[in-house]
Design a protein around this motif. Structure first.
Motif, PDB file in Angstrom:
ATOM      1  N   ALA A  29       0.851  -1.186   0.000  1.00 31.32           N
ATOM      2  CA  ALA A  29       0.000   0.000   0.000  1.00 31.32           C
ATOM      3  C   ALA A  29       0.889   1.240   0.000  1.00 31.32           C
ATOM      4  O   ALA A  29       1.878   1.300   0.733  1.00 31.32           O
ATOM      5  N   GLY A  30       0.592   2.187  -0.848  1.00 31.76           N
ATOM      6  CA  GLY A  30       1.347   3.427  -0.897  1.00 31.76           C
ATOM      7  C   GLY A  30       2.687   3.358  -1.607  1.00 31.76           C
ATOM      8  O   GLY A  30       3.395   4.366  -1.695  1.00 31.76           O
ATOM      9  N   GLU A  31       3.035   2.198  -2.144  1.00 33.87           N
ATOM     10  CA  GLU A  31       4.322   2.057  -2.832  1.00 33.87           C
ATOM     11  C   GLU A  31       4.233   2.584  -4.275  1.00 33.87           C
ATOM     12  O   GLU A  31       3.177   2.559  -4.889  1.00 33.87           O
ATOM     13  N   MET A  32       5.392   3.025  -4.803  1.00 36.41           N
ATOM     14  CA  MET A  32       5.453   3.429  -6.212  1.00 36.41           C
ATOM     15  C   MET A  32       6.532   2.605  -6.890  1.00 36.41           C
ATOM     16  O   MET A  32       7.659   2.533  -6.401  1.00 36.41           O
ATOM     17  N   ALA A  33       6.190   1.952  -8.011  1.00 36.68           N
ATOM     18  CA  ALA A  33       7.172   1.117  -8.704  1.00 36.68           C
ATOM     19  C   ALA A  33       6.985   1.229 -10.208  1.00 36.68           C
ATOM     20  O   ALA A  33       5.911   1.602 -10.693  1.00 36.68           O
ATOM     21  N   PHE A  34       8.059   0.900 -10.921  1.00 28.92           N
ATOM     22  CA  PHE A  34       8.015   0.877 -12.386  1.00 28.92           C
ATOM     23  C   PHE A  34       8.084  -0.553 -12.879  1.00 28.92           C
ATOM     24  O   PHE A  34       8.673  -1.423 -12.224  1.00 28.92           O
ATOM     25  N   LEU A  35       7.496  -0.744 -14.060  1.00 26.82           N
ATOM     26  CA  LEU A  35       7.505  -2.041 -14.714  1.00 26.82           C
ATOM     27  C   LEU A  35       8.105  -1.809 -16.096  1.00 26.82           C
ATOM     28  O   LEU A  35       7.601  -0.990 -16.869  1.00 26.82           O
ATOM     29  N   THR A  36       9.196  -2.508 -16.370  1.00 23.75           N
ATOM     30  CA  THR A  36       9.856  -2.248 -17.640  1.00 23.75           C
ATOM     31  C   THR A  36      10.092  -3.557 -18.391  1.00 23.75           C
ATOM     32  O   THR A  36       9.809  -4.643 -17.885  1.00 23.75           O
ATOM     33  N   GLY A  37      10.577  -3.446 -19.623  1.00 24.72           N
ATOM     34  CA  GLY A  37      10.757  -4.614 -20.478  1.00 24.72           C
ATOM     35  C   GLY A  37      10.453  -4.244 -21.919  1.00 24.72           C
ATOM     36  O   GLY A  37       9.745  -3.275 -22.176  1.00 24.72           O
ATOM     37  N   HIS A  38      10.977  -5.044 -22.849  1.00 33.45           N
ATOM     38  CA  HIS A  38      10.776  -4.758 -24.267  1.00 33.45           C
ATOM     39  C   HIS A  38       9.312  -4.885 -24.656  1.00 33.45           C
ATOM     40  O   HIS A  38       8.532  -5.487 -23.929  1.00 33.45           O
TER      41      HIS A  38
END
Ligand code: ADP
Ligand code: ADP
Length: 226
Positions: A29-38
């Motif tokens: 809860a309250g976390e910020m994350a990125f999702l990356t990949g081709h």
């Protein structure tokens, strides 16, 4: 408390393509994350599963504290209000003005007229577009249209924001601005998962970054060479 939990999740599309394989993921809860990949790695598919727009083929999923693995179709709209979704092409209704575009999720949810107005203006204020509520999307710049998409996604006060390449059509300065908005919502406690292949921009923000390759999550540790 976790806002998203995936345990051994697989997604196979009807034609047999395996888009996600054995995904294990927790977003607090309250976390910020990125999702990356081709392109084709499975980013959109992962976001669609969490947004309940697609169903997993296998595995267990929890979203906003609920086990959604086998959620019934008629329960989905209610849970979707806990999740705001932002698309690269913002998907605004072109025959409706800015105010109505942002108001729609609230109107659908059955909020009263006055409450709709109050919340829509608060959301437009947060993205800096209060003075454009009577404009039509065609008259907005790309950055403004994306900000309307963000206002629409936050107007229900979701626990979680999901964004699929939200800066894909924007120049670097505007992209920074849009990411600044996500940080602002994150600061008030909204968990945020953003799919992006803009590694420069992600690097500048210094957040947790998840990588997908051919449907598998590489994790956050150093990659083991094949
Ligand atoms: P990304 O967002 O990382 O580009 P996607 O999640 O869109 O990746 O796609 C992952 C894989 O799943 C790709 O091979 C894509 O062609 C396939 N795929 C995505 N959506 C569908 C669908 N509705 N039906 C069949 N295959 C799909
Ligand atoms: P985005 O990543 O912006 O969602 P895509 O081009 O990946 O855009 O997908 C556009 C639409 O086409 C999505 O609804 C996706 O599920 C679907 N799609 C993507 N790849 C395939 C595929 N190989 N077969 C069938 N549908 C697909």
């Amino acid at each position: 408390m976790a806002v998203v939990e995936l345990h051994h999740v697989f997604k196979r599309y009807p034609q047999g393509h395996e888009a996600l394989r054995d995904i294990n993921l927790t977003l607090e809860a309250g976390e910020m994350a990125f999702l990356t990949g081709h392109s084709g790695a499975g980013k959109s598919t992962l976001l669609k599963l969490i947004a309940l727009m697609e169903r997993p083929s296998q595995g267990q999923m929890f979203v906003a504290g609920r086990n959604v693995t086998k959620i019934r179709r008629r329960q989905i709209p209610f849970l979707r209000r806990r999740v705001g979704v932002i698309f690269q092409d913002h998907r605004l209704l072109f025959d409706r003005d800015v105010y109505t575009n942002v108001a729609l999720p609230l109107i659908i949810a059955g909020f009263r007229h006055q409450e709709v107005g109050r919340r829509v203006r608060a959301a437009l204020d947060m993205v800096g577009l209060l003075d454009k509520e009577r404009r039509y999307p065609i008259t907005l710049s790309g950055g403004e249209a994306q900000r309307v998409g963000i206002a629409r996604a936050v107007v229900n006060k979701p626990d979680l924001l999901l964004a699929d390449e939200p800066t894909g059509n924007l120049d670097p300065a505007l992209s920074r601005e849009i990411m600044g908005l996500f940080e602002q919502f994150n600061q008030v406690g909204v968990a945020t998962l953003i799919a992006s292949h803009d590694l420069d921009l992600i690097g500048q923000l210094g957040r947790r970054t998840l990588s997908l390759r051919e449907g598998r999550l590489l994790g956050e540790r150093a990659e083991v060479p094949a």
